[in-house]
Design a protein around this motif. Structure first.
Motif, mmCIF file in Angstrom:
data_model
loop_
_atom_site.group_PDB
_atom_site.id
_atom_site.type_symbol
_atom_site.label_atom_id
_atom_site.label_comp_id
_atom_site.label_asym_id
_atom_site.label_seq_id
_atom_site.Cartn_x
_atom_site.Cartn_y
_atom_site.Cartn_z
ATOM 1 N N ALA A 150 0.910 -1.243 0.026
ATOM 2 C CA ALA A 150 -0.467 -0.115 -0.431
ATOM 3 C C ALA A 150 0.975 1.306 -0.173
ATOM 4 O O ALA A 150 0.761 2.191 -0.322
ATOM 5 C CB ALA A 150 -0.818 0.319 1.159
ATOM 6 N N GLY A 151 2.168 1.220 0.174
ATOM 7 C CA GLY A 151 3.330 2.424 0.397
ATOM 8 C C GLY A 151 2.791 3.133 1.683
ATOM 9 O O GLY A 151 3.881 4.359 1.955
ATOM 10 N N ASP A 152 2.375 2.781 2.778
ATOM 11 C CA ASP A 152 2.628 3.470 4.624
ATOM 12 C C ASP A 152 2.878 2.701 5.625
ATOM 13 O O ASP A 152 2.783 1.392 5.041
ATOM 14 C CB ASP A 152 1.111 4.563 4.869
ATOM 15 N N LEU A 153 2.873 3.252 6.599
ATOM 16 C CA LEU A 153 3.074 1.890 7.897
ATOM 17 C C LEU A 153 2.247 0.969 8.404
ATOM 18 O O LEU A 153 2.342 0.275 8.426
ATOM 19 C CB LEU A 153 3.934 2.616 8.347
ATOM 20 N N LEU A 154 1.137 2.003 8.232
ATOM 21 C CA LEU A 154 -0.610 1.112 8.968
ATOM 22 C C LEU A 154 -0.323 -0.232 7.603
ATOM 23 O O LEU A 154 -0.973 -1.331 8.133
ATOM 24 C CB LEU A 154 -1.513 2.370 8.410
ATOM 25 N N GLY A 155 0.169 -0.013 6.492
ATOM 26 C CA GLY A 155 0.118 -1.282 5.655
ATOM 27 C C GLY A 155 0.870 -2.599 5.148
ATOM 28 O O GLY A 155 0.200 -3.531 5.905
ATOM 29 N N LEU A 156 1.766 -1.968 6.299
ATOM 30 C CA LEU A 156 3.298 -2.621 6.128
ATOM 31 C C LEU A 156 2.629 -3.267 8.240
ATOM 32 O O LEU A 156 2.652 -4.547 7.782
ATOM 33 C CB LEU A 156 4.537 -2.348 6.923
#
Length: 936
Positions: free
Chosen positions: A359-365
């Motif tokens: 997704a490109g953001d930290l929450l996605g990770l």
């Protein structure tokens, strides 16, 4: 009973009641004792007929007193039937007071014929109700003992009373205690439409005191709500009620359904609405206890596609893969994948995790790595399905977020109390504070305040003219007018449409110092900042918040900047500086706290600093997992990593990546401390540091890398255990503690210490030392690592401590040596073995063969590793036999001896394992040189 001679007394009563009463009693005194009660009852009737109710009540009461006295003194029976007839006859005249009825019912509760007494009690109450009177507040409580004595259940009795009250139209005039006593019965009766309509009509009208009247009215409303009376009510009826207590009106009006609150239309989706949309929390479940492929997966496979809890169990198992050393996770995952229903669900789960990871953001990770990383680290078909995953670089994600803008750059309202409901309607931001007051904020600040309580799970808001209160009842939106005195069901123009707060779900916001806007969206409880089509920051959003309030997106353009200079600094921050922040966050929050002002000196607002620090900490936590994922899949690391995480391409640390950071930081501390000031004969403290968050237990592999290398090369080592060993070796090969230079040693002290010494740094005679652990019981011991710049260590006395174990030297290691071992295992597979070498070791050292085998091969008989014994070749298993019993020999040598002897059995040149085998000569030399004392 002839009472004609009381005529004069009756005639006198209007003018001289006292004399009339005395004259009647004198007449009664001339009668036979047995006739007195009947005479007094008859005289009472004459007075009642003459309209002298008080005189009649007095004489009736005196008759009862005489009866009681005659019964007590002369054992005369009381004619209870006559008393009952007289009482019922007197009720229409108003003679029977509350006290008289109370005494009568008390006597009936002790009547020798309970059924008759119960019939009379009902008749007595019926007489009052027929006269249109509820006798007194506690009458129901007095009737219940009579009913119980007759074997009548309380529910039946209160049902009879409630029905009489409803049918007689008397409930509205019944006191509060009567309502309370028959409430359950009223709720049961309300199932009948006839009684429900009578209950609706029974609006209380008894008390003059405003507070009592309001409570009486509230109980009626509550009761109507509890029985879903709204299904019989029109909107007009509810409107005409006017202002009512909030909770009671909402319960009642809510049961009226769409007739009062029509639908908002086909496009209204409660799950996506900015006010009511929520993130659906994943179902929590415990992971199944699958330890090998011998488990029976049939029943689980049959339900996993239709049972949400089974799906959650599968996800939970995926998350804990690799947690336990004695579980054969590759075999379990392979067996699960072989079941088509399980494979389909696993594919759906992994596809979702892969999408979040990219997704490109930290929450996605954070929403993907806890599952993807352990699955990828375990050899199975599941790992093969992850080969195409796109992995966001956490440092890049942080950099994009800081450059585009973060929420903490904008000044959010802070109301100083919680919880706070947050509703945006057009430009009016309404905050409901702690259920007690309401503030309305406009683009220029606070514009209105209103004091007054409101129920939980509701949302007050303002439309620019009036206050409203909305809630979601099931999936139906409801809105009431919020007024003094409670709530109203709206009428007029407001009734023509169902009112609901309106705010945009997406707006463009230009952060301070930015050249272009970002898109701020709110969807299903997730607030996202989007730049160039990809999210930069996503946070979970809830319309019920704490003291500091994050508004919905529509209000963000009106928010003022928190720290304009700090925002400008974030717009120009470069990736290298962001990597420095992550590098510090990898170690400890304290390290990051010290690094922030060095990297971002222009950011001065504490809230903004905390926001950046939190993002950096999250990026660091993700980075550990990202590198583990890349190492497991064999894909390239991000191009530029923080300094403490850069490793050799041929030494990929995998699941041990956290140890790389911890050891490197601790080595930095010791190298710096060794250069501070002069060294003395005894250690002296030079300071204290916070240990890295990945430091607990980091010293366990110290001085044991050779032993781990030996076990990693053995053919009977389970593949999942071999993978762990290789990760540890690769990690330490990237650190000073694993360089084999001899400049490090491990110390183990014991003492009666009273303070935790962890993190204390000491200058020692030969260099510097840091304490890494403290076991407060039972031995109060600590492990430390000492560094000597030239590799020359001097023994010293540590004040207050004594040596628990001998110092452990650094031992086998070196980056090139470890890399060569890993390459040999990858190219050639496990090394060959020679049981004769082990028997030779036992013979030359005098150790029992099983003890020598335990050091050379590892002890295979620990609890929980039964399934690994099948990997032992027969001739190796024979080394562990007890010659007397034929079974395997009990463990004799210590684990310390195993570790120490295994360390020296590893050849200096890893290739020798495939050529000449274990280093028996080196081990014997070590044994004879003092190693025999190891472990004692």
């Amino acid at each position: 009973m002839d009472v004609s001679d009381v005529s004069d007394a009756v005639a006198l009563g209007a003018d001289d009641p006292r004399e009339a009463r005395a004259r009647t009693l004198r007449i009664a005194g001339g009668r036979a004792a047995a006739d007195v009660p009947a005479f007094l009852d008859g005289a009472a009737l004459r007075f009642a007929e003459a309209g002298q109710v008080e005189q009649a009540a007095f004489l009736f009461g005196r008759a009862r007193e005489v009866e009681d006295a005659h019964h007590r003194l002369f054992d005369l029976d009381i004619d209870t039937a006559r008393v009952q007839r007289t009482l019922v006859e007197f009720v229409p005249h108003g003679v029977i007071t509350a006290t008289l009825l109370h005494d009568h019912l008390r006597r009936l509760a002790m009547h020798p014929e309970p059924a008759v007494a119960h019939e009379w009690a009902r008749a007595a109450l019926g007489a009052f109700l027929d006269a249109g009177v509820v006798p007194y507040p506690n009458v129901v409580a007095d009737l219940l003992p009579v009913a119980r004595a007759a074997g009548v259940e309380e529910a039946e009795e209160t049902g009879h009373i409630a029905a009489r009250l409803l049918r007689g139209g008397l409930l509205a005039r019944a006191p509060l205690p009567v309502w309370e006593a028959v409430e359950g019965a009223l709720r049961r009766l309300a199932g009948d439409p006839e009684f429900l309509d009578l209950l609706i009509a029974a609006r209380p009208d008894l008390y003059d005191d405003p507070e009592t009247r309001a409570e009486h009215h509230r109980r009626w409303l509550l009761l109507l709500g509890l029985v879903d009376a709204g299904r019989r009510l029109s909107r007009r009826w509810l409107v005409e009620l006017g202002a009512q207590p909030a909770a009671e009106l909402m319960r009642l009006a809510g049961s009226a359904g769409d007739r009062v609150f029509p639908s908002l239309g086909r496009w209204f989706d409660p799950d996506a609405d900015p006010l009511t949309g929520r993130r659906k929390a994943p179902l929590k479940a415990d992971a199944p206890h699958w330890t090998s492929d011998a488990a029976d997966f049939t029943a689980f496979a049959a339900k996993v596609e239709t049972d949400r809890s089974a799906r959650a169990q599968l996800a939970a198992y995926a998350e804990q893969v690799g947690r336990y050393d004695n579980v054969d996770y590759p075999a379990v995952l392979t067996a699960l994948w072989a079941r088509p229903p399980i494979r389909r669900v696993l594919t759906e789960l992994t596809d979702g995790w892969k999408a979040e990871c990219a997704a490109g953001d930290l929450l996605g990770l954070e929403r993907s790595l806890p599952w993807l990383t352990p699955l990828a680290a375990t050899a199975s078909p599941v790992r093969d399905a992850l080969a195409d995953v796109e992995v966001t670089d956490p440092v890049d994600a942080l950099w994009r977020a800081l450059r585009a803008g973060v929420p903490e750059e904008l000044r959010f309202p802070n109301v100083g109390a919680s919880p706070v409901t947050v509703v945006l309607h057009e430009d009016h931001l309404t905050l409901g504070i702690a259920g007690k007051r309401v503030e309305v904020h406009g683009p220029g600040g606070t514009v209105r305040r209103r004091d007054g309580e409101f129920p939980g799970a509701t949302f007050p808001w303002h439309d620019g003219e009036e206050f409203w209160l909305s809630r979601l009842n099931g999936r139906r939106p409801e809105t009431y007018r919020l007024v003094d005195g409670g709530l109203e069901v709206p009428d007029g123009a407001a009734a023509a449409e169902t009112r609901w707060p309106r705010s945009p779900a997406a707006v463009e916001v230009t952060f301070p110092g930015a050249d272009s806007p970002v898109l701020v969206t709110l969807d299903r409880g997730l607030l996202s900042l989007v730049a160039d089509g990809r999210p930069t920051v996503r946070v979970h959003y809830d319309p019920v918040q704490g003291e500091e309030v994050m508004p919905p997106p529509g209000f963000w353009p009106h928010l003022s900047p928190t720290d304009p200079a700090g925002s400008a600094a974030l717009r120009r921050v470069d990736r290298a500086d962001v990597a420095r922040l992550v590098d510090a966050a990898l170690v400890h929050p304290k390290e990051l706290e010290e690094e922030l002002p060095r990297v971002l000196p222009d950011v001065t607002d504490p809230r903004l600093l905390n926001g950046v620090a939190e993002l950096a900490r999250r990026a660091a936590a993700c980075l550990f997992r990202v590198l583990r994922l890349h190492d497991a899949l064999g894909t390239d690391h991000p191009a530029v990593l923080p300094a403490r995480l850069r490793t050799r391409p041929d030494l990929r640390p995998g699941r041990s990546v956290g140890q790389v950071v911890a050891v490197r930081y601790l080595a930095e501390v010791l190298e710096e401390a060794a250069g501070t000031g002069p060294a003395y004969d005894t250690p002296h403290p030079v300071g204290r540091v916070e240990l890295p968050e990945t430091a607990p237990g980091v010293y366990f592999p110290f001085g044991a890398l050779g032993g781990k290398a030996l076990l990693a090369a053995m053919p009977w080592t389970a593949e999942y255990a071999r993978a762990r060993l290789l990760d540890t070796l690769a990690a330490w090969g990237n650190t000073p503690w694993g360089d084999g230079s001899g400049r490090w040693r491990r110390l183990w002290f014991a003492a009666q210490a009273t303070q935790d010494p962890v993190g204390r740094v000491w200058r020692t005679p030969g260099g510097a030392m840091i304490v890494l652990s403290f076991q407060n019981h039972p031995h109060k011991d600590s492990v430390a690592v000492e560094y000597s710049p030239d590799g020359t260590f001097r023994d010293f006395t540590f004040p207050g401590w004594h040596e628990r174990y001998r110092p452990k030297p650094q031992g086998w290691g070196g980056a090139d040596r470890i890399a060569r071992l890993l390459r040999l295992i990858a190219e050639r597979g496990p090394a060959p073995y020679d049981v004769a070498a082990i028997r030779s070791l036992a013979e030359r050292t005098g150790l029992p063969v099983p003890t020598a085998a335990s050091a050379a091969c590892g002890y295979p008989f620990t609890v929980g590793r039964d399934h690994e014994r099948s990997l032992l070749p027969p001739d190796v298993e024979a080394l562990f036999q007890d010659p007397e019993t034929g079974g395997h020999a009990a463990k004799t040598g210590s684990w310390q001896l195993d570790d120490a002897l295994r360390e020296v059995l590893m050849p200096d040149d890893p290739e020798d394992l495939w050529v000449t085998g274990i280093a028996v000569d080196k081990a014997v030399a070590w044994w004879n040189g003092g190693g025999r004392d190891e472990g004692h």
